[in-house]
Design a protein around this motif. Structure first.
Motif, short mmCIF file in Angstrom:
data_model
loop_
_atom_site.label_atom_id
_atom_site.label_comp_id
_atom_site.label_asym_id
_atom_site.label_seq_id
_atom_site.Cartn_x
_atom_site.Cartn_y
_atom_site.Cartn_z
N UNK A 131 0.83 -1.21 0.00
CA UNK A 131 0.00 0.00 0.00
C UNK A 131 0.86 1.25 0.00
N UNK A 132 1.93 1.22 0.79
CA UNK A 132 2.83 2.38 0.86
C UNK A 132 3.52 2.62 -0.48
N UNK A 133 3.95 1.55 -1.13
CA UNK A 133 4.63 1.70 -2.43
C UNK A 133 3.68 2.20 -3.51
N UNK A 134 2.41 1.79 -3.44
CA UNK A 134 1.41 2.28 -4.41
C UNK A 134 1.16 3.77 -4.18
N UNK A 135 1.04 4.15 -2.93
CA UNK A 135 0.77 5.57 -2.61
C UNK A 135 1.91 6.47 -3.07
N UNK A 136 3.13 5.92 -3.16
CA UNK A 136 4.30 6.74 -3.53
C UNK A 136 4.43 6.93 -5.04
N UNK A 137 3.63 6.21 -5.84
CA UNK A 137 3.73 6.37 -7.30
C UNK A 137 3.23 7.76 -7.69
N UNK A 138 3.99 8.42 -8.54
CA UNK A 138 3.65 9.78 -8.92
C UNK A 138 2.48 9.82 -9.91
N UNK A 139 1.72 10.90 -9.82
CA UNK A 139 0.72 11.22 -10.84
C UNK A 139 1.20 12.46 -11.57
N UNK A 140 1.36 12.36 -12.89
CA UNK A 140 1.97 13.42 -13.69
C UNK A 140 1.01 13.87 -14.78
N UNK A 141 0.99 15.18 -15.06
CA UNK A 141 0.16 15.69 -16.14
C UNK A 141 0.60 15.09 -17.47
N UNK A 142 -0.35 14.90 -18.37
CA UNK A 142 -0.10 14.26 -19.66
C UNK A 142 1.00 14.98 -20.43
N UNK A 143 0.97 16.33 -20.43
CA UNK A 143 1.97 17.04 -21.23
C UNK A 143 3.38 16.90 -20.65
N UNK A 144 3.50 16.70 -19.34
CA UNK A 144 4.82 16.47 -18.76
C UNK A 144 5.34 15.08 -19.10
N UNK A 145 4.44 14.11 -19.21
CA UNK A 145 4.85 12.78 -19.66
C UNK A 145 5.37 12.86 -21.09
N UNK A 146 4.69 13.65 -21.92
CA UNK A 146 5.12 13.80 -23.31
C UNK A 146 6.49 14.47 -23.39
N UNK A 147 6.74 15.47 -22.53
CA UNK A 147 8.04 16.12 -22.50
C UNK A 147 9.12 15.11 -22.11
#
Length: 398
Positions: A135-151
């Motif tokens: 649970x702790x490792x899942x909570x630590x996964x980042x959520x990133x805006x789509x355009x930053x993933x594209x960059x």
């Protein structure tokens, strides 16, 4: 040792990390170099603990979702079984794929909900790992805006192409040229990311506000099923729609004020008689244009630092005036002023403004020039006033 393995060994011995670490400092999203069998050779940016210790069978070998997609010369971007965004880029030298760059391993705004669908108990039983650790490792996964993933994907694509080019041309003989080229391309990417951040400044809205609003709507819907519920939902919908608008970088002051009024209406339902507000903007001023969502963070600041701490609440007033060649828009509250530590933080920061105010100030200067921007014109026991200035000349009304 095969020819491919020999080429990889030379590549790993060529200070690969140091040559590209500067470019990768533009992004803190994961990126690894793997061989054609999926063995991890080098971590530029580490992958999330969830991927490394739970999804991967071996800490030094990528997960099965990646391995199933390894095909010579083929790049891919995919969503794994747990909803994470992933990229896969081949590294080609002399028309031969000798390895891959893999990474991202983040949630996008659209896929983040999938983290809540992971069956932690079943996974804990299968992997023989404590549920709390998963649970702790899942909570630590980042959520990133789509355009930053594209960059990030563009940066990685640039690296995968340059690895092949630089290695083929002999690293020793072309080191100086490679450094110059990377320096130029890094500068171009930095400018692109600065532009991206400037756009994303308009996307910032306090998540606590959203959660509290949704809770308010849920409570009202449960107890009343009234017109107020319908009005709140429409206001929130309009607010989010306006918040995400990117079709026109400059919006009219009138449109911005309509959005602010919806925001304050929602907060009024939440705070009831502890919040009063007044918006006084002349019609001739409403036609001028300002960057999207430039005033809302200032109003939110007035609510958090001015009105909320007061037992009886208070009032927020927004007004505008035309003075010489400027239009000044002020957000005033009758709270107790910024707390001492907050005000000191604002004064100690660059340009004597805190990070939120500094972002607003930078956006205004970017559009209108250095003589315009944001100022804290008053902050004492009787309240605070924050003012932004924009030009009133016709060529600014675009």
């Amino acid at each position: 040792m095969s020819k491919t393995d020999e080429t990889l060994k030379k590549l790993m011995d060529s200070n690969l990390y140091s040559r590209y670490s500067g470019l990768l400092s533009l992004s803190n999203i994961s990126l690894q170099m793997v061989d054609t069998r999926g063995n991890i050779l080098l971590e530029f940016n580490p992958s999330p603990d969830f991927c490394k210790f739970i999804c991967q069978e071996d800490e030094m070998r990528i997960c099965s979702d990646y391995i199933s997609r390894l095909e010579p010369g083929k790049s891919d971007r995919f969503i794994c079984q747990h909803g994470l965004e992933n990229i896969l880029l081949p590294v080609n030298i002399n028309n031969q794929t000798i390895g891959y760059l893999v990474g991202a391993q983040v949630y996008s705004a659209d896929s983040e909900y999938q983290k809540y669908l992971i069956d932690i108990m079943a996974m804990a039983k299968e992997k023989k790992i404590e549920p709390a650790a998963i649970a702790k490792s899942i909570a630590a996964i980042k959520t990133i805006e789509e355009n930053k993933i594209e960059i990030h994907e563009q940066i990685c694509n640039h690296i995968s192409q340059n690895i092949g080019q630089d290695f083929s041309q002999s690293i020793i003989n072309t080191a100086d040229k490679a450094v110059v080229r990377l320096s130029i391309e890094k500068e171009m990417l930095e400018k692109k990311i600065i532009d991206l951040e400037a756009k994303n400044m308009s996307l910032v809205i306090n998540p606590h506000f959203l959660f509290n609003t949704l809770n308010s709507i849920a409570r009202i819907a449960y107890f009343e099923k009234s017109h107020t519920t319908e009005e709140l939902i429409y206001c929130l919908s309009d607010l989010l729609r306006y918040n995400l608008k990117q079709d026109d970088e400059l919006h009219t002051i009138g449109a911005e004020m309509d959005n602010i009024e919806k925001y304050l209406y929602i907060q009024k339902v939440r705070y009831k008689n502890r919040l009063e507000y007044d918006i006084d903007i002349a019609d001739q001023i409403k036609a001028y244009r300002i960057p999207n969502m430039i005033i809302q963070p200032i109003v939110e600041n007035a609510l958090i630092h001015g009105i909320t701490p007061k037992r009886d609440g208070g009032k927020i007033k927004i007004y505008a005036e035309k003075y010489q060649d400027n239009i000044n828009i002020s957000v005033m509250d009758n709270g107790n002023g910024f707390p001492k530590e907050v005000l000191e933080g604002l004064q100690q920061s660059e340009n004597k403004l805190g990070i939120g105010f500094r972002s607003t100030d930078k956006r205004l200067k970017r559009y209108f020039g250095e003589q315009y921007g944001l100022k804290i014109t008053k902050s004492d026991y009787s309240g605070s006033t924050v003012t932004i200035s924009i030009p009133s000349k016709p060529n600014a009304r675009r």
